[in-house]
Structures are given as structure tokens and as C-alpha cells.
Design a protein around this motif. Structure first.
Motif, PDB file in Angstrom:
ATOM      1  N   VAL A   1       0.847  -1.193   0.000  1.00  0.00           N
ATOM      2  CA  VAL A   1       0.000   0.000   0.000  1.00  0.00           C
ATOM      3  C   VAL A   1       0.881   1.241   0.000  1.00  0.00           C
ATOM      4  O   VAL A   1       1.723   1.413   0.896  1.00  0.00           O
ATOM      5  N   SER A   2       0.696   2.095  -0.990  1.00  0.00           N
ATOM      6  CA  SER A   2       1.411   3.374  -1.065  1.00  0.00           C
ATOM      7  C   SER A   2       2.921   3.212  -0.890  1.00  0.00           C
ATOM      8  O   SER A   2       3.565   3.983  -0.171  1.00  0.00           O
ATOM      9  N   GLY A   3       3.471   2.207  -1.530  1.00  0.00           N
ATOM     10  CA  GLY A   3       4.908   1.998  -1.474  1.00  0.00           C
ATOM     11  C   GLY A   3       5.417   1.352  -0.207  1.00  0.00           C
ATOM     12  O   GLY A   3       6.626   1.222  -0.013  1.00  0.00           O
ATOM     13  N   VAL A   4       4.506   0.930   0.672  1.00  0.00           N
ATOM     14  CA  VAL A   4       4.888   0.270   1.924  1.00  0.00           C
ATOM     15  C   VAL A   4       4.571  -1.220   1.814  1.00  0.00           C
ATOM     16  O   VAL A   4       3.435  -1.603   1.519  1.00  0.00           O
ATOM     17  N   SER A   5       5.575  -2.055   2.044  1.00  0.00           N
ATOM     18  CA  SER A   5       5.380  -3.501   2.073  1.00  0.00           C
ATOM     19  C   SER A   5       4.980  -3.907   3.487  1.00  0.00           C
ATOM     20  O   SER A   5       5.665  -3.585   4.449  1.00  0.00           O
ATOM     21  N   ILE A   6       3.847  -4.604   3.592  1.00  0.00           N
ATOM     22  CA  ILE A   6       3.309  -4.990   4.898  1.00  0.00           C
ATOM     23  C   ILE A   6       3.110  -6.492   4.923  1.00  0.00           C
ATOM     24  O   ILE A   6       2.507  -7.066   4.013  1.00  0.00           O
ATOM     25  N   ARG A   7       3.592  -7.116   5.977  1.00  0.00           N
ATOM     26  CA  ARG A   7       3.351  -8.546   6.168  1.00  0.00           C
ATOM     27  C   ARG A   7       2.711  -8.766   7.527  1.00  0.00           C
ATOM     28  O   ARG A   7       3.251  -8.345   8.556  1.00  0.00           O
TER      29      ARG A   7
END
Length: 209
Positions: A67-73
Motif C-alpha cells: 500500500v502506497s509503497g509500503v510492504s506490509i506482512r
């Protein structure tokens, strides 16, 4: 990346491209919500309030997101109140501006090798320390810090006179004494760059914004 702490487990992480808000249940604790329109809202617990404004995306479930250039796990984990076979909590790992950030939430203080492998290398770790059956206590927090081995440790969810916790939380000084940790610094806002991370682990205290 800039970090602000608002008490309980409520955090705002701001990068050039995105603003992430974690565990904003502040209205339930007697103060104003911090979530704004366009934020990415994340929750580490299955039961949580819904954002009162239009957010870019709400995440409260394990999985992988961009999301918006943020990688989230999001990694499924046993909550501190779960039975042994349950995993109702979510640990989040963010990759923001080359920083690897982990938010533990209110989990049981035991992670498997599989969970640790999913988290991988961690630069910044946010860990609750308030205890008393509400969340991790100092012993559980220290156990996980040693397993994860971050560069920066930032404690959350300790006693706060502004918040009406349903269960009393351990004061910050008492918890840190039990952990035998001394803060390297105390700041209101923390600006972190990957090139400026310490070689040895440091604990930073964030004042309530």
C-alpha cells in the motif's frame, strides 16, 4: 521515517509516501482518536474499533499487502488470552524507506521458528511491556527482544495517566528496571534512517504525543 507514540499501543509511522496508524483504540481509553483520512489503519487484535474516518486501507488480518509503497506482512500469532491452538493476533512487519519495522501487539511470549523466519531481520521493534494480564510483561517482552534481535527497541503499552486502562499497567521505569535496560534516549518524535541505525541494540523511549 518518523514515529509518534500516543499511549497504549497506538503509533503513527510516517514516510514520504504513506502514513500508517497502528492500534488506534484511544477513544475507548478516554482520549481522541488519531486516525486521519487517507491513513493506512492496522490492528493487531481481532476485536477493535472501526476507523471513524475514510482510511486508505484497513488491515486486521494476516497476509501480505503493498500500500502506497509500503510492504506490509501480517503474521498470525497467539494472543496473550488465546488457548494454545488459537492465533487471533497479528504481528506486523513493515518495510518503509529501507527500514524493517515490527509491531508485536498483545501476543503470547513465545514465537515459533516459522514465525521468527517470517519476521526475518528486524531494525525497529515495538513491544508492549505493561503486563497484568492485558499484554506482555517485562519478562515476556525481554524474551521476545532476545529472539528477534532488533537494532532499536521501543516500548509501548505502559502506565499512562491520560488513559483509562481497564487493567492497571506497569509504570515504564519499573518495567525497564525489571528488564535491566537503560534508555539510550527519550524523544517526543523519532526520526529514523536506515544508514543511522546503531550497531548494538538500543532502547529508545518515545514520549506520549
Amino acid at each position: 521515517m518518523e514515529v509518534q507514540f500516543f499511549g497504549a499501543n497506538a503509533l503513527r509511522l510516517t514516510s514520504k509516501k504513506a502514513s500508517l496508524v497502528i492500534d488506534d483504540n484511544l477513544a475507548e481509553l478516554g482520549v481522541k482518536s488519531i486516525t486521519k483520512e487517507g491513513d493506512i489503519a492496522l490492528f493487531t487484535a481481532a476485536q477493535h474499533p472501526l476507523p471513524s474516518v475514510d482510511v486508505k486501507q484497513m488491515i486486521d488480518y494476516p497476509g501480505e499487502y503493498e500500500v502506497s509503497g509500503v510492504s506490509i506482512r501480517g503474521v498470525a500469532a497467539r494472543a496473550h488470552t488465546d488457548e494454545a491452538n488459537q492465533k487471533s493476533a497479528v504481528i506486523y512487519k513493515f518495510t518503509v524507506e529501507d527500514l524493517r519495522v515490527v509491531v508485536l501487539g498483545h501476543i503470547y511470549p513465545d514465537l515459533s521458528e516459522e514465525q521468527l523466519e517470517a519476521l526475518g531481520t528486524t531494525d525497529v521493534l515495538f513491544v508492549p511491556i505493561g503486563g497484568n494480564g492485558y499484554t506482555l510483561d517485562s519478562i515476556g517482552a525481554l524474551k521476545l527482544i532476545r529472539k528477534i534481535e532488533p537494532k532499536l527497541v521501543i516500548p509501548t503499552h505502559f502506565d499512562n495517566a491520560k488513559l483509562n486502562f481497564p487493567v492497571p499497567q506497569t509504570p515504564l521505569a519499573e518495567a525497564l528496571k525489571n528488564m535491566s535496560l537503560e534508555p539510550a534516549d527519550t524523544v517526543e518524535r523519532l526520526k529514523i534512517k536506515s544508514a543511522e541505525l546503531p550497531e548494538a541494540m538500543q532502547l529508545i523511549v518515545l514520549q506520549n504525543s
